[in-house]
Design an enzyme around this catalytic site. Structure first.
Site, PDB file in Angstrom:
ATOM      1  N   ALA A  64     -33.632  16.220  76.171  1.00 41.41           N
ATOM      2  CA  ALA A  64     -35.109  17.050  76.529  1.00 41.41           C
ATOM      3  C   ALA A  64     -35.835  16.932  75.809  1.00 41.41           C
ATOM      4  O   ALA A  64     -35.591  17.022  74.300  1.00 41.41           O
ATOM      5  CB  ALA A  64     -34.343  18.254  76.833  1.00 41.41           C
ATOM      6  N   LYS A  65     -37.062  16.939  76.116  1.00 42.92           N
ATOM      7  CA  LYS A  65     -38.106  16.725  75.115  1.00 42.92           C
ATOM      8  C   LYS A  65     -38.327  18.127  74.589  1.00 42.92           C
ATOM      9  O   LYS A  65     -38.635  18.134  73.064  1.00 42.92           O
ATOM     10  CB  LYS A  65     -39.561  16.462  75.997  1.00 42.92           C
ATOM     11  CG  LYS A  65     -40.751  16.445  75.094  1.00 42.92           C
ATOM     12  CD  LYS A  65     -41.704  15.732  75.663  1.00 42.92           C
ATOM     13  CE  LYS A  65     -43.069  15.201  74.739  1.00 42.92           C
ATOM     14  NZ  LYS A  65     -43.505  16.620  74.380  1.00 42.92           N
TER      15      LYS A  65
END
Ligand code: GLU
Length: 281
Positions: A237-238
């Protein structure tokens, strides 16, 4: 001929997990002499950003991936979603619901695959449809469709079990379709024969199979691939620090070389391919 697709949502930048998903869908099509489509899932008018869709196209080209035909944009298809919703309403399968997220959370007594299960608060009630969401009466829809099967080419044959989702939203308050309805309609409209996406969406295919039966749509085969995960097993996940493809591209990294190393199973430090083929969650 097989046809796969990659369907990013332009509400954030793509990261390595998306690169992996796109490569899997692209390479499956190319290896079997088929086509690979690109669909921008920009149905969410409030969160979708045009410049992110442009960024996604540039990222995919940078990875050396090419797609067939014009890019499909869900925002151009709102009318077809509304028509399908009308058909489901005419079958008596949808009902309006004005519950907020907080209402659902407070009333829910169990979790479904997507979080707190909606307990059916508005079903059979006299709810003002103006500006409401529309939910499917799942028990009724399942009775109407009868037993259904679908096939994941990795996990094998599946008995459809959409009832685990309860009365999911098919028409959002702010959009003429939810992900489930739009994605199912688009895959049919685009002649996608092999729906390729991550295992995190495995359970959603139960709902999509039901919608195909109710709307008389062709039934594809599915290919739910393993996800890239961090050392703690969570998907990339960013917000947890996975670099975006756009950052890597702008930093001058070689996208084709990156794609080839992912294909060879050489993942960056701390990242690996998760397991769980066919997990039902
Ligand atoms: N737009 C979805 C996502 O970005 C993908 C949906 C799908 O592949 O069916 O997660």
């Amino acid at each position: 001929m097989i046809r796969t697709r990659f369907a990013p949502s332009p509400n954030g930048s793509l990261h390595l997990g998306h690169a992996w998903a796109a490569i899997v869908a692209h390479d499956l099509a190319r290896a079997r002499g088929g086509e690979f489509l690109l669909r921008i899932e920009d149905i969410d008018g409030a969160r979708s950003r045009t410049e992110l869709a442009e960024e996604h196209l540039a990222d995919l080209s940078w990875l050396g991936l090419s797609w067939d035909g014009p890019v499909v944009r869900q925002s151009a298809r709102l009318e077809s979603y509304a028509l399908a919703a009308e058909r489901l309403k005419a079958l008596g399968l949808l009902y309006p619901c004005r519950c907020t997220r907080a209402d659902v959370l407070a009333a829910s007594r169990a979790d479904g695959p997507d979080g707190p299960l909606y307990p059916g608060t508005c079903r059979g009630q006299d709810v003002d449809p103006e500006g409401a969401a529309w939910r499917i009466d799942m028990a009724r829809a399942v009775r109407m469709a009868g037993p259904l099967e679908w096939t994941d080419e990795l996990a094998g044959p599946q008995q459809a079990a959409p009832e685990r989702f309860g009365d999911v939203v098919l028409v959002r308050k702010d959009a003429p379709a939810s992900y489930h309805l739009a994605a199912t309609l688009d895959d049919a409209a685009d002649g996608v024969t092999l729906v390729t996406r991550g295992l995190d969406l495995f359970a959603a295919s139960h709902v999509h199979r039901l919608l195909q039966a109710l709307l008389g749509l062709p039934v594809p085969v599915w290919h739910h691939h393993a996800l890239l995960v961090e050392a703690d097993g969570r998907k990339l996940a960013k917000r947890r620090g996975s670099p975006s493809l756009a950052d890597l591209r702008r930093a001058g990294e070689d996208g084709r070389a990156l794609a080839d190393s992912l294909r060879a199973g050489n993942f960056p430090a701390g990242i690996s391919l998760g397991t769980g083929v066919g997990c039902a969650a």
